[in-house]
Design a protein around this motif. Structure first.
Motif, PDB file in Angstrom:
ATOM      1  N   LYS A 181      38.189  -5.319  28.659  1.00  0.00           N
ATOM      2  CA  LYS A 181      37.169  -5.895  28.530  1.00  0.00           C
ATOM      3  C   LYS A 181      35.651  -5.476  28.717  1.00  0.00           C
ATOM      4  O   LYS A 181      34.349  -4.080  28.335  1.00  0.00           O
ATOM      5  N   VAL A 186      38.036 -19.051  18.521  1.00  0.00           N
ATOM      6  CA  VAL A 186      39.173 -18.858  17.709  1.00  0.00           C
ATOM      7  C   VAL A 186      39.440 -19.989  16.462  1.00  0.00           C
ATOM      8  O   VAL A 186      39.769 -19.671  15.314  1.00  0.00           O
ATOM      9  N   CYS A 220      40.713  -9.007  17.741  1.00  0.00           N
ATOM     10  CA  CYS A 220      40.331 -10.131  18.173  1.00  0.00           C
ATOM     11  C   CYS A 220      40.024  -8.755  19.443  1.00  0.00           C
ATOM     12  O   CYS A 220      39.928  -7.546  19.638  1.00  0.00           O
ATOM     13  N   CYS A 223      40.095  -9.651  22.487  1.00  0.00           N
ATOM     14  CA  CYS A 223      40.753  -9.990  23.596  1.00  0.00           C
ATOM     15  C   CYS A 223      40.893  -8.921  24.795  1.00  0.00           C
ATOM     16  O   CYS A 223      41.665  -9.113  25.750  1.00  0.00           O
ATOM     17  N   LEU A 252      42.492 -11.218  15.319  1.00  0.00           N
ATOM     18  CA  LEU A 252      42.477 -12.567  15.760  1.00  0.00           C
ATOM     19  C   LEU A 252      43.258 -13.529  15.794  1.00  0.00           C
ATOM     20  O   LEU A 252      42.874 -13.847  14.253  1.00  0.00           O
ATOM     21  N   SER A 273      44.326 -14.462  21.031  1.00  0.00           N
ATOM     22  CA  SER A 273      43.038 -14.950  21.964  1.00  0.00           C
ATOM     23  C   SER A 273      42.827 -15.957  21.786  1.00  0.00           C
ATOM     24  O   SER A 273      42.424 -16.837  23.208  1.00  0.00           O
ATOM     25  N   GLU A 288      45.396 -16.535  25.072  1.00  0.00           N
ATOM     26  CA  GLU A 288      44.793 -15.624  26.420  1.00  0.00           C
ATOM     27  C   GLU A 288      43.363 -17.901  26.683  1.00  0.00           C
ATOM     28  O   GLU A 288      43.975 -17.539  27.557  1.00  0.00           O
ATOM     29  N   ASN A 289      43.031 -17.996  25.613  1.00  0.00           N
ATOM     30  CA  ASN A 289      41.865 -19.615  25.883  1.00  0.00           C
ATOM     31  C   ASN A 289      42.289 -20.821  26.575  1.00  0.00           C
ATOM     32  O   ASN A 289      42.022 -20.621  27.595  1.00  0.00           O
TER      33      ASN A 289
END
Length: 257
Positions: free
Chosen positions: A142, A205, A218, A220, A229, A233, A236-237
């Motif tokens: 990112k 999301v 996404c 991410c 997306l 994602s 990940e969260n």
């Protein structure tokens, strides 16, 4: 026309840029493709911009390299791949390859770190390191272009839409939480940070994909990815939330003991 339909000897003429200051990488790839396909290559070097431009004018083409087989022009590198029956990547196609590679490498890194630290590849710390290594790696992607990431992130993040600076803060917060979790330090800081950004991210999301049914890319793995997306994602969260809760519970149990 396919390779099997071509009659005559297996020889090809390749015209590619080879200059003191530049050797065309697609020319090298084309030469390698031809040789691995069994062709004898007549390798013609275009040694200056003037020579290259004259070649393009003569053959009415816009790019080099150019391949000719049995007197017929095949075309550039992508055309040659098609001629040889090989796939040509679509730069706009969705792909999960970036996240598959990332999670595979962070998993192997966690296993290697566990073996180095504990003499065995599989301990509880392996899973903790896998998640925290993944957080740092995702933050790194990112932060390569935080401006592009923030633009994509604002398409769906609920907090970012209300407070734009959060779209810039998010990757730094993810990196900080991941690094602290790797070190097992400042739990009082890493846990609430991971819990907060993970919860907000998961809610964002879920709303965008599963409630609003929006088709988005996404953010991410950075702002230039073609990962859709959704599951990635969300995972990940949820990993961040799970890691934060696990560290909170495990440290509490250690303190009680």
């Amino acid at each position: 026309m396919s390779q099997q339909q071509t009659a005559g000897p297996r020889s090809a003429s390749l015209y590619r840029m080879v200059m003191p200051s530049h050797i065309c990488p697609y020319g090298l790839k084309s030469k390698d493709l031809l040789e691995r396909a069994g062709y004898t290559v007549e390798d013609h070097h275009l040694k200056s911009r003037e020579e290259t431009n004259a070649f393009k004018r003569e053959h009415q083409v816009e790019t080099t390299p150019q391949t000719f087989i049995n007197g017929s022009r095949i075309g550039g590198h992508d055309d040659l791949r098609r001629f040889l029956g090989k796939p040509v990547a679509d730069p706009n196609a969705t792909s999960y390859r970036p996240v598959i590679v990332l999670f595979a490498l962070t998993a192997f890194t966690a296993v290697a770190a566990s073996y180095a630290a504990y003499g065995t590849p599989f301990v509880v710390r392996t899973v903790e390191w896998f998640i925290s290594f993944s957080m740092v790696a995702l933050a790194l992607l990112k932060l390569q272009d935080v401006e592009q990431f923030s633009t994509m992130f604002l398409n769906y993040d609920l907090l970012g839409r209300r407070w734009v600076p959060y779209s810039y803060i998010y990757p730094y917060a993810e990196a900080l939480a991941g690094l602290l979790m790797i070190a097992g330090a400042l739990i009082w800081l890493s846990v609430p940070v991971a819990l907060f950004i993970g919860t907000v991210g998961a809610a964002s999301v879920y709303k965008a994909v599963y409630i609003d049914r929006r088709e988005l890319k996404c953010a991410c793995v950075g702002g230039s990815s073609n990962v859709p997306l959704g599951f990635v994602s969300l995972t990940e969260n949820l990993m961040m939330v799970a890691m934060a809760l696990w560290m909170l519970v495990s440290r509490a149990l250690l303190s009680a003991a």
